[in-house]
Design an enzyme around this catalytic site. Structure first.
Site, PDB file in Angstrom:
ATOM      1  N   GLY A 212       0.836  -1.210   0.000  1.00  0.00           N
ATOM      2  CA  GLY A 212       0.000   0.000   0.000  1.00  0.00           C
ATOM      3  C   GLY A 212       0.856   1.239   0.000  1.00  0.00           C
ATOM      4  N   ASN A 213       0.258   2.374   0.305  1.00  0.00           N
ATOM      5  CA  ASN A 213       1.029   3.622   0.392  1.00  0.00           C
ATOM      6  C   ASN A 213       0.393   4.540   1.426  1.00  0.00           C
ATOM      7  OD1 ASN A 213      -0.960   5.410  -1.013  1.00  0.00           O
ATOM      8  ND2 ASN A 213      -0.568   3.958  -2.682  1.00  0.00           N
ATOM      9  N   HIS A 214       1.037   5.696   1.645  1.00  0.00           N
ATOM     10  CA  HIS A 214       0.614   6.576   2.746  1.00  0.00           C
ATOM     11  C   HIS A 214      -0.492   7.553   2.372  1.00  0.00           C
ATOM     12  CE1 HIS A 214       3.645   5.161   5.438  1.00  0.00           C
ATOM     13  NE2 HIS A 214       4.611   5.417   4.574  1.00  0.00           N
TER      14      HIS A 214
END
Ligand code: CTP
Length: 403
Positions: A212-214
């Site tokens: 995933g990512n932020h």
């Protein structure tokens, strides 16, 4: 959420028995999320007290240009009040105040404020039936509407005189509905359908892990709110995000991974006028999803990753009437890279964020953007809150829709 939420409403009250209903009107405006200030004619205070109105509005109530009993009194500035307001409503407006408004008299604070107001002005007459029927009243009303003011007509029923007929102040609930309906019908995105993607995507590795990512989703949610507040019907397709939205014009569709976001976007794309892709979609996903939790071993673990579908590019390829807006988050050669994406993905607008700009990025509450259109015109914006940036983007979209 009411269209009046966050609006600054100036309520003018003139001296008629129906002035007592103005207290309820203040309550209803406050309940809708509006900020209310009250200006009364001096005689209106005989019918409803400033204390009641200031308590309900949580603001001082004005009825004269200055307080004669206070030797340090400040001037109550009608120009400031007029500029402050997003809309003014005079309810009740008596025959006397109507006539003075129609003729530009300004011998009290309410009238001076009306003359200074630059915002839309609504007026709700209330008087006895013969006064309401009188040609001079009719002519005041038509003069005022010809100036762009909006009349909320009186209704029929029992009047203070004991007579029955037309002249009753519209009920506060109906005044509220009238204004809401009128404002909605004039919103610039009324009748427009907008699809917005937001947040990250999570690409599963096994039942407990993902790539995933932020991304917080904040930019997309703020754009959804800004567009809905201007009348658009929004489909907000969001990856996993803790952002919340509660707006009757926003339909939130939650998805987890890029494939589901792709499917949801294509399900709705044909029906929308605008699509804005702000989601930070994972560019890669594991080639094989392990159905069991991957166990720790002593050796290195190599995951094979394959590209996800580029949702924005696929929308660009299928574009018919839609205005398509993409985002580009760049670290180097920002403008060249963004322009290349704009062309390659067949976009109408691209919103460029540079990670080199202090205050721009994923987890922050601020952003600094440049918008590039398909003719390669650039618009630079200052560092702002994401809510303010969202409003700027939606304004550019509105301009493009009218171009
Ligand atoms: N986007 C998308 N689907 C993807 C990847 C990106 O819809 N699978 C959209 C994003 O929502 C954004 C735009 O494409 O509007 C730009 O994304 P970005 O990742 O910056 O661009 P890429 O084309 O993936 O190029 P690169 O990663 O090389 O910068």
């Amino acid at each position: 959420m009411s269209v009046l939420n966050g609006k600054k409403i100036l309520l003018g009250i003139s001296a008629g028995i129906a002035a007592y209903k103005a207290a309820n009107l203040v309550r209803l405006f406050i309940k809708s999320g509006a900020d209310v200030q009250v200006v009364m004619t001096p005689d209106a205070k005989e019918f409803v007290t400033p204390l009641t109105l200031s308590t309900l509005s949580k603001n001082p109530v004005y009825s004269s240009f200055y307080n004669e009993e206070d030797e340090n009194a400040m001037w109550n500035n009608h120009v400031d009040l007029g500029i402050w307001a997003d809309l003014m409503i005079i309810a009740p407006v008596t025959a006397n105040t109507l006539s003075k408004m129609a003729n530009g008299s300004c011998d009290n604070l309410l009238l001076a404020t009306y003359l200074s107001a630059k915002c839309p002005v609504y007026f709700a007459p209330a008087m006895d039936l013969d006064m309401y029927k009188h040609s001079s009243t009719k002519s005041s009303i038509s003069k005022l509407t010809s100036y762009g003011n909006i009349c909320i007509p009186a209704t029929s029923g029992e009047l203070a005189s004991g007579l029955e007929g037309e002249g009753r102040l519209a009920e506060p609930e109906d005044i509220l509905k009238f204004i809401e309906k009128d404002l909605c019908s004039k919103l610039p995105l009324r009748g427009k359908k907008i699809l917005i993607t937001a947040g990250p995507t999570y690409e599963a590795i096994d039942p407990v892990r993902f790539i995933g990512n932020h991304s917080s989703g904040k930019m997309g949610f703020e754009m959804a709110k800004a567009a809905a507040n201007l009348g658009a019907e929004v489909k907000l397709i969001s990856g996993p995000s803790s952002q919340k939205i509660n707006h009757s014009f926003v339909h939130r569709i939650d998805v987890t991974n890029a494939e589901d976001m792709y499917l949801a976007c294509h399900e709705h794309y044909d029906n929308v006028d605008v699509a804005i892709c702000s989601a930070a979609v994972a560019d890669y996903k594991p080639a094989n999803l392990s159905t069991q939790k991957i166990k720790k071993k002593g050796s290195n673990l190599t995951l094979e990753l394959i590209p996800t579908k580029d949702i924005l590019a696929s929308l660009g390829a299928h574009k018919k009437k839609q205005l398509l807006v993409g985002f580009a988050l760049e670290t180097n050669n920002e403008r060249e890279n963004a322009t290349e994406k704009l062309k390659r993905k067949n976009l109408d607008l691209i919103v460029l964020n540079s990670l080199n700009d202090h205050g721009a990025g994923f987890a922050l509450d601020t952003n600094k953007i440049t918008i590039i259109d398909k003719n390669l015109n650039l618009q630079n914006f200052e560092l702002k809150s994401k809510a303010a940036v969202a409003k700027d983007i939606i304004q550019v979209v509105i301009k493009e829709l009218h171009a």
